[in-house]
Design an enzyme around this catalytic site. Structure first.
Site, PDB file in Angstrom:
ATOM      1  N   ASP A 298      55.953  44.186  33.860  1.00  0.00           N
ATOM      2  CA  ASP A 298      55.236  43.599  32.721  1.00  0.00           C
ATOM      3  C   ASP A 298      55.310  44.604  31.566  1.00  0.00           C
ATOM      4  O   ASP A 298      54.875  45.748  31.721  1.00  0.00           O
ATOM      5  CB  ASP A 298      53.786  43.337  33.145  1.00  0.00           C
ATOM      6  CG  ASP A 298      52.931  42.716  32.035  1.00  0.00           C
ATOM      7  OD1 ASP A 298      53.079  43.116  30.870  1.00  0.00           O
ATOM      8  OD2 ASP A 298      52.093  41.854  32.361  1.00  0.00           O
TER       9      ASP A 298
ATOM     10  N   GLU B 237      53.156  42.877  41.150  1.00  0.00           N
ATOM     11  CA  GLU B 237      53.140  43.302  39.751  1.00  0.00           C
ATOM     12  C   GLU B 237      52.674  44.746  39.596  1.00  0.00           C
ATOM     13  O   GLU B 237      51.650  45.147  40.156  1.00  0.00           O
ATOM     14  CB  GLU B 237      52.234  42.376  38.929  1.00  0.00           C
ATOM     15  CG  GLU B 237      52.246  42.717  37.445  1.00  0.00           C
ATOM     16  CD  GLU B 237      51.546  41.685  36.582  1.00  0.00           C
ATOM     17  OE1 GLU B 237      50.826  40.823  37.133  1.00  0.00           O
ATOM     18  OE2 GLU B 237      51.727  41.740  35.347  1.00  0.00           O
TER      19      GLU B 237
ATOM     20  N   GLU C  44      53.252  36.185  28.569  1.00  0.00           N
ATOM     21  CA  GLU C  44      51.848  36.330  28.932  1.00  0.00           C
ATOM     22  C   GLU C  44      51.083  36.831  27.709  1.00  0.00           C
ATOM     23  O   GLU C  44      51.449  37.852  27.124  1.00  0.00           O
ATOM     24  CB  GLU C  44      51.704  37.320  30.092  1.00  0.00           C
ATOM     25  CG  GLU C  44      50.302  37.385  30.664  1.00  0.00           C
ATOM     26  CD  GLU C  44      50.244  38.221  31.930  1.00  0.00           C
ATOM     27  OE1 GLU C  44      49.650  37.760  32.914  1.00  0.00           O
ATOM     28  OE2 GLU C  44      50.784  39.343  31.932  1.00  0.00           O
TER      29      GLU C  44
ATOM     30  N   HIS D  59      52.499  31.526  30.504  1.00  0.00           N
ATOM     31  CA  HIS D  59      51.257  31.653  31.253  1.00  0.00           C
ATOM     32  C   HIS D  59      50.257  30.583  30.812  1.00  0.00           C
ATOM     33  O   HIS D  59      50.125  30.298  29.612  1.00  0.00           O
ATOM     34  CB  HIS D  59      50.673  33.056  31.029  1.00  0.00           C
ATOM     35  CG  HIS D  59      49.614  33.453  32.005  1.00  0.00           C
ATOM     36  ND1 HIS D  59      48.332  32.965  31.954  1.00  0.00           N
ATOM     37  CD2 HIS D  59      49.652  34.276  33.079  1.00  0.00           C
ATOM     38  CE1 HIS D  59      47.626  33.495  32.945  1.00  0.00           C
ATOM     39  NE2 HIS D  59      48.412  34.282  33.643  1.00  0.00           N
TER      40      HIS D  59
ATOM     41  N   SER E 134      49.883  33.082  40.293  1.00  0.00           N
ATOM     42  CA  SER E 134      49.551  34.509  40.243  1.00  0.00           C
ATOM     43  C   SER E 134      48.072  34.706  40.522  1.00  0.00           C
ATOM     44  O   SER E 134      47.248  33.822  40.269  1.00  0.00           O
ATOM     45  CB  SER E 134      49.888  35.085  38.865  1.00  0.00           C
ATOM     46  OG  SER E 134      49.164  34.444  37.845  1.00  0.00           O
TER      47      SER E 134
ATOM     48  N   ARG F 140      48.795  42.281  23.562  1.00  0.00           N
ATOM     49  CA  ARG F 140      48.842  41.008  24.293  1.00  0.00           C
ATOM     50  C   ARG F 140      48.778  39.801  23.366  1.00  0.00           C
ATOM     51  O   ARG F 140      48.454  38.694  23.793  1.00  0.00           O
ATOM     52  CB  ARG F 140      47.759  40.937  25.395  1.00  0.00           C
ATOM     53  CG  ARG F 140      47.739  42.170  26.295  1.00  0.00           C
ATOM     54  CD  ARG F 140      47.034  41.946  27.610  1.00  0.00           C
ATOM     55  NE  ARG F 140      48.006  41.694  28.663  1.00  0.00           N
ATOM     56  CZ  ARG F 140      47.770  41.816  29.969  1.00  0.00           C
ATOM     57  NH1 ARG F 140      46.577  42.171  30.397  1.00  0.00           N
ATOM     58  NH2 ARG F 140      48.689  41.562  30.853  1.00  0.00           N
TER      59      ARG F 140
ATOM     60  N   GLU G 148      43.677  48.856  35.815  1.00  0.00           N
ATOM     61  CA  GLU G 148      43.639  47.595  36.557  1.00  0.00           C
ATOM     62  C   GLU G 148      43.963  47.748  38.035  1.00  0.00           C
ATOM     63  O   GLU G 148      43.813  46.811  38.802  1.00  0.00           O
ATOM     64  CB  GLU G 148      44.569  46.573  35.878  1.00  0.00           C
ATOM     65  CG  GLU G 148      44.083  46.290  34.448  1.00  0.00           C
ATOM     66  CD  GLU G 148      44.889  45.227  33.715  1.00  0.00           C
ATOM     67  OE1 GLU G 148      45.463  44.361  34.378  1.00  0.00           O
ATOM     68  OE2 GLU G 148      44.917  45.284  32.470  1.00  0.00           O
TER      69      GLU G 148
HETATM   70 MN    MN Z   1      51.232  40.592  33.683  1.00  0.00          MN
END
Ligand code: MN
Length: 283
Positions: free
Chosen positions: A179, A147, A240, A7, A64, A211, A153
């Protein structure tokens, strides 16, 4: 072996020519096959510049985005849905013009927390819009995948099974984009959702529970990659990761990137590449 992706937010928070060159050259140098470029506002992306840099470095790409309050195709308001389709049409055009192979992300919803569940009218707008988008993407030669993200989200779908139902309702050729970060929040485990999407998994994000660096959080990557190998998935596997060290003007706030999880982009990208390649190669 699957194409491995990185990413752009591992490297840069904007897409000026200077930033794009650094991100694309660095991604290629580490050994990745593609870079994922966020195009939240496609009209701001210099597609000719991006395409030239990608070609110069022999690097593939995916684009994306997620929608926002003014372009949310899950809205009950037809004017907002129309604005959303304009945004998605611009994204298809930008992805095509930069030579991307994949259009992925939260293309069916605002990316952000909703105060209430989706309505039946909003859901209808999603399925109509995604059937429409599949036609646009297909005509542009793009592989389209939606996704699955967590409850903070989107309120449209939060699990692989619900995404497959949504895709079935569109009657269109659309892949599921999973994901690991979101699966960790919403799914029963990492094997079941991968098995459910066998033959329909179009794109895969690999992210840790926080993350940051792969292998330093709580995600069972051995189980996840084992399932990915078992279903014979051959599509992109894209790393990512987000840290307060690299800030995108919109995306970082939307994703609640408040913590510094790393500073050294190069070391992060190299570590993730080795981590993913080793697990995909296991027998
Ligand atoms: Mn993602």
């Amino acid at each position: 072996m699957n194409p491995l992706g990185c990413h752009a937010l591992v490297w840069v928070g904007d897409w000026s020519e200077r930033s794009a060159r650094y991100a694309i050259e660095s991604t290629a140098q580490v050994g990745y096959d593609l870079i994922e470029v966020p195009i939240l506002d496609p009209s701001t992306v210099d597609t000719a510049m991006t395409r030239r840099l990608l070609e110069d470095n022999g690097l593939g790409s995916a684009c994306s985005l997620g929608l926002d309050d003014t372009t949310d195709v899950s809205s009950e308001d037809p004017a907002i849905v129309a604005a959303g389709r304009d945004r998605l049409a611009a994204a298809v055009e930008a992805a095509h013009d930069m030579g991307a192979a994949h259009l992925v992300g939260v293309l069916y919803s605002k990316l952000g927390k909703y105060p209430r569940p989706i309505t039946a009218t909003g859901r209808g707008h999603v399925t109509e819009s995604m059937a429409w988008l599949a036609k646009q993407a297909g005509d542009a030669g793009l592989s389209l995948s939606l996704e699955v993200v967590n409850r903070y989200e989107t309120n449209v779908v939060n699990t692989a099974a619900d995404m497959l139902t949504l895709i079935d309702e569109t009657g269109a050729n659309i892949g599921a984009h999973l994901d690991s970060y979101h699966m960790n929040i919403e799914e029963n485990g990492f094997v079941e959702p991968v098995q459910q999407t066998a033959g329909r998994l179009g794109y895969l994000h690999i992210g840790e529970s926080h993350r940051g660096y792969l292998g330093t959080g709580t995600i069972d990557f051995d189980a996840l990659f084992g399932a990915v190998r078992d279903i014979g998935y051959t599509g992109p596997v894209t790393f990512e990761s987000f840290s307060s060290a690299v800030v995108h003007p919109d995306l970082s706030n939307t994703l609640a990137v408040w913590r510094n999880l790393w500073d050294d982009s190069r070391n992060l990208a190299e570590t993730a590449f080795a981590f993913m390649a080793e697990r995909l190669a296991r027998r």
